[in-house]
Design a protein around this motif. Structure first.
Motif, mmCIF file in Angstrom:
data_model
loop_
_atom_site.group_PDB
_atom_site.id
_atom_site.type_symbol
_atom_site.label_atom_id
_atom_site.label_comp_id
_atom_site.label_asym_id
_atom_site.label_seq_id
_atom_site.Cartn_x
_atom_site.Cartn_y
_atom_site.Cartn_z
ATOM 1 N N GLU A 170 -13.109 5.874 20.334
ATOM 2 C CA GLU A 170 -14.108 6.852 20.787
ATOM 3 C C GLU A 170 -15.432 6.521 20.110
ATOM 4 O O GLU A 170 -15.450 6.280 18.899
ATOM 5 C CB GLU A 170 -13.683 8.259 20.368
ATOM 6 N N PRO A 171 -16.546 6.506 20.847
ATOM 7 C CA PRO A 171 -17.834 6.124 20.239
ATOM 8 C C PRO A 171 -18.195 6.960 19.014
ATOM 9 O O PRO A 171 -18.843 6.476 18.097
ATOM 10 C CB PRO A 171 -18.842 6.328 21.361
ATOM 11 N N THR A 172 -17.754 8.229 19.003
ATOM 12 C CA THR A 172 -18.146 9.088 17.880
ATOM 13 C C THR A 172 -17.127 9.087 16.737
ATOM 14 O O THR A 172 -17.379 9.685 15.699
ATOM 15 C CB THR A 172 -18.309 10.544 18.369
ATOM 16 N N GLU A 173 -16.004 8.446 16.959
ATOM 17 C CA GLU A 173 -14.948 8.498 15.926
ATOM 18 C C GLU A 173 -14.931 7.204 15.117
ATOM 19 O O GLU A 173 -14.770 6.119 15.683
ATOM 20 C CB GLU A 173 -13.567 8.702 16.591
ATOM 21 N N PRO A 174 -15.060 7.282 13.775
ATOM 22 C CA PRO A 174 -14.975 6.063 12.974
ATOM 23 C C PRO A 174 -13.579 5.444 13.068
ATOM 24 O O PRO A 174 -12.591 6.150 13.309
ATOM 25 C CB PRO A 174 -15.232 6.556 11.543
ATOM 26 N N THR A 175 -13.514 4.128 12.892
ATOM 27 C CA THR A 175 -12.229 3.427 12.862
ATOM 28 C C THR A 175 -12.068 2.745 11.507
ATOM 29 O O THR A 175 -12.975 2.035 11.060
ATOM 30 C CB THR A 175 -12.162 2.357 13.974
ATOM 31 N N ALA A 176 -10.906 2.951 10.886
ATOM 32 C CA ALA A 176 -10.588 2.234 9.639
ATOM 33 C C ALA A 176 -9.500 1.211 9.950
ATOM 34 O O ALA A 176 -8.556 1.501 10.680
ATOM 35 C CB ALA A 176 -10.107 3.207 8.575
ATOM 36 N N ILE A 177 -9.663 0.015 9.402
ATOM 37 C CA ILE A 177 -8.652 -1.028 9.511
ATOM 38 C C ILE A 177 -8.187 -1.321 8.084
ATOM 39 O O ILE A 177 -8.975 -1.766 7.237
ATOM 40 C CB ILE A 177 -9.225 -2.319 10.139
ATOM 41 N N VAL A 178 -6.920 -1.048 7.828
ATOM 42 C CA VAL A 178 -6.382 -1.194 6.460
ATOM 43 C C VAL A 178 -5.195 -2.157 6.523
ATOM 44 O O VAL A 178 -4.217 -1.893 7.243
ATOM 45 C CB VAL A 178 -5.914 0.169 5.901
ATOM 46 N N MET A 179 -5.273 -3.257 5.797
ATOM 47 C CA MET A 179 -4.210 -4.258 5.876
ATOM 48 C C MET A 179 -2.898 -3.743 5.269
ATOM 49 O O MET A 179 -2.892 -2.921 4.351
ATOM 50 C CB MET A 179 -4.646 -5.551 5.199
ATOM 51 N N ALA A 180 -1.806 -4.297 5.795
ATOM 52 C CA ALA A 180 -0.478 -3.805 5.409
ATOM 53 C C ALA A 180 0.032 -4.423 4.111
ATOM 54 O O ALA A 180 1.095 -4.049 3.625
ATOM 55 C CB ALA A 180 0.515 -4.104 6.531
ATOM 56 N N ASP A 181 -0.727 -5.371 3.559
ATOM 57 C CA ASP A 181 -0.251 -6.031 2.334
ATOM 58 C C ASP A 181 -0.991 -5.554 1.090
ATOM 59 O O ASP A 181 -1.070 -6.265 0.095
ATOM 60 C CB ASP A 181 -0.344 -7.564 2.476
ATOM 61 N N LEU A 182 -1.514 -4.326 1.173
ATOM 62 C CA LEU A 182 -2.229 -3.756 0.020
ATOM 63 C C LEU A 182 -1.256 -2.882 -0.774
ATOM 64 O O LEU A 182 -1.352 -1.646 -0.777
ATOM 65 C CB LEU A 182 -3.445 -2.961 0.488
ATOM 66 N N ALA A 183 -0.333 -3.525 -1.471
ATOM 67 C CA ALA A 183 0.744 -2.794 -2.137
ATOM 68 C C ALA A 183 0.246 -1.933 -3.292
ATOM 69 O O ALA A 183 0.976 -1.069 -3.781
ATOM 70 C CB ALA A 183 1.793 -3.787 -2.644
ATOM 71 N N LEU A 184 -0.981 -2.173 -3.732
ATOM 72 C CA LEU A 184 -1.531 -1.393 -4.858
ATOM 73 C C LEU A 184 -2.365 -0.208 -4.375
ATOM 74 O O LEU A 184 -2.901 0.554 -5.184
ATOM 75 C CB LEU A 184 -2.414 -2.286 -5.742
ATOM 76 N N ALA A 185 -2.500 -0.064 -3.065
ATOM 77 C CA ALA A 185 -3.374 0.995 -2.536
ATOM 78 C C ALA A 185 -2.859 2.373 -2.941
ATOM 79 O O ALA A 185 -1.651 2.631 -2.903
ATOM 80 C CB ALA A 185 -3.455 0.896 -1.014
ATOM 81 N N THR A 186 -3.777 3.226 -3.324
ATOM 82 C CA THR A 186 -3.440 4.616 -3.663
ATOM 83 C C THR A 186 -4.240 5.545 -2.743
ATOM 84 O O THR A 186 -5.270 5.137 -2.182
ATOM 85 C CB THR A 186 -3.822 4.945 -5.111
ATOM 86 N N PRO A 187 -3.793 6.802 -2.620
ATOM 87 C CA PRO A 187 -4.582 7.748 -1.820
ATOM 88 C C PRO A 187 -6.016 7.864 -2.340
ATOM 89 O O PRO A 187 -6.959 7.984 -1.545
ATOM 90 C CB PRO A 187 -3.822 9.078 -1.998
ATOM 91 N N GLU A 188 -6.202 7.779 -3.652
ATOM 92 C CA GLU A 188 -7.546 7.954 -4.236
ATOM 93 C C GLU A 188 -8.498 6.840 -3.777
ATOM 94 O O GLU A 188 -9.628 7.106 -3.375
ATOM 95 C CB GLU A 188 -7.474 7.970 -5.772
ATOM 96 N N VAL A 189 -8.036 5.579 -3.829
ATOM 97 C CA VAL A 189 -8.955 4.500 -3.435
ATOM 98 C C VAL A 189 -9.159 4.489 -1.925
ATOM 99 O O VAL A 189 -10.246 4.142 -1.443
ATOM 100 C CB VAL A 189 -8.516 3.096 -3.932
ATOM 101 N N LEU A 190 -8.145 4.899 -1.178
ATOM 102 C CA LEU A 190 -8.325 4.965 0.278
ATOM 103 C C LEU A 190 -9.278 6.091 0.644
ATOM 104 O O LEU A 190 -10.106 5.954 1.545
ATOM 105 C CB LEU A 190 -6.967 5.134 0.971
ATOM 106 N N GLU A 191 -9.181 7.204 -0.067
ATOM 107 C CA GLU A 191 -10.107 8.312 0.161
ATOM 108 C C GLU A 191 -11.537 7.850 -0.124
ATOM 109 O O GLU A 191 -12.470 8.196 0.603
ATOM 110 C CB GLU A 191 -9.717 9.496 -0.736
ATOM 111 N N GLN A 192 -11.683 7.056 -1.188
ATOM 112 C CA GLN A 192 -13.012 6.508 -1.516
ATOM 113 C C GLN A 192 -13.525 5.638 -0.362
ATOM 114 O O GLN A 192 -14.676 5.741 0.046
ATOM 115 C CB GLN A 192 -12.895 5.672 -2.801
#
Ligand code: GTP
Ligand code: PEQ
Length: 213
Positions: free
Chosen positions: A80-102
């Motif tokens: 959707e033109p007004t909706e942002p899109t995030a692309i997050v790779m599946a091999d980010l085993a260290l990802a936490t909710p805090e850094v993703l929120e950032q």
């Protein structure tokens, strides 16, 4: 925001072939995917997996067997033109909710989380004309592409998002900085931290069948 997680299901993580058998690479990739999906869900977003073939997971999935770049570019083009899109790779085993929120909350037309070695481990696009070109120095390529379409670029500086698990040396990072499904999978498979000549690495205990040879 739509959050899309690309996943290579067929012959994943070939650069780990020196330490993991093909079935193990598939299992370990799915464990990392599980960690990434959990971390995204904990931010309040519902992720969708963009996978090369159908997989048995409890998340919405879109199957697209084309290479990564055209598959992701269709996602960006169809959003959707007004909706942002995030692309997050599946091999980010260290990802936490805090850094993703950032990542998700950083303002900018294009927000990039670079990977070590030149890649782009995660991004948010709020610009209708931004497209990706993965592999090689994709971080630099994405800065250029954003500039070409007049989109502002902001970088997210995060050790956790910069650490994609590609090579055997990256396994030590998972053992040190995560306690999720991927870390548990590695421990169960016999990996542990060891220090050789001052360098930390993930080494694997000899398997029983090898010991008996
Ligand atoms: N949908 C889709 N995802 C992909 C494809 N190739 C890689 N991915 C995913 O994109 C992310 C980055 O992948 P890479 O590290 O470049 O490739 P990989 O297949 O995981 O590992 P290597 O075989 O070692 O290059 C991971 O989440 C992969 O699962 C593809 O062709 N299609
Ligand atoms: C998808 C690719 O990942 P890498 O090959 O750098 O792990 C990239 O980020 O451009």
């Amino acid at each position: 925001m739509q959050v899309v997680v690309p996943f290579s299901a067929t012959d994943p993580k070939t650069r780990l072939a020196d330490v993991l058998a093909p079935d193990e690479r598939r299992e370990f990739s799915l464990a990392m995917l599980e960690d990434v999906l959990s971390a995204i869900r904990a931010t309040g977003q519902e992720p969708r997996v963009l996978t090369t073939s159908s997989i048995d997971i409890d998340a919405p999935q879109t199957v697209d067997s084309r290479p990564l770049t055209p598959a992701v570019n269709d996602v960006l083009a169809e959003g959707e033109p007004t909706e942002p899109t995030a692309i997050v790779m599946a091999d980010l085993a260290l990802a936490t909710p805090e850094v993703l929120e950032q990542l998700f909350s950083t303002a900018g037309d294009v927000v990039l989380a670079p990977g070590r070695g030149g890649g782009t481990n995660a991004l948010v696009s709020r610009h209708p004309d931004f497209r990706v070109d993965y592999h090689g120095t994709s971080y630099l390529d994405h800065c250029r592409i954003a500039g070409d379409v007049g989109a502002s670029v902001v970088e997210v500086d995060s050790h956790r998002l910069a650490t994609d698990v590609d090579e055997s040396g990256d396994l030590a990072e998972v053992l040190m900085h995560s306690d999720g499904a991927a870390c548990k999978w590695l421990r169960k498979a016999g990996f542990s931290l060891s220090v050789t000549e001052g360098r930390v690495e993930a080494s694997r205990e000899q398997r029983i069948e090898e010991k008996n040879r």
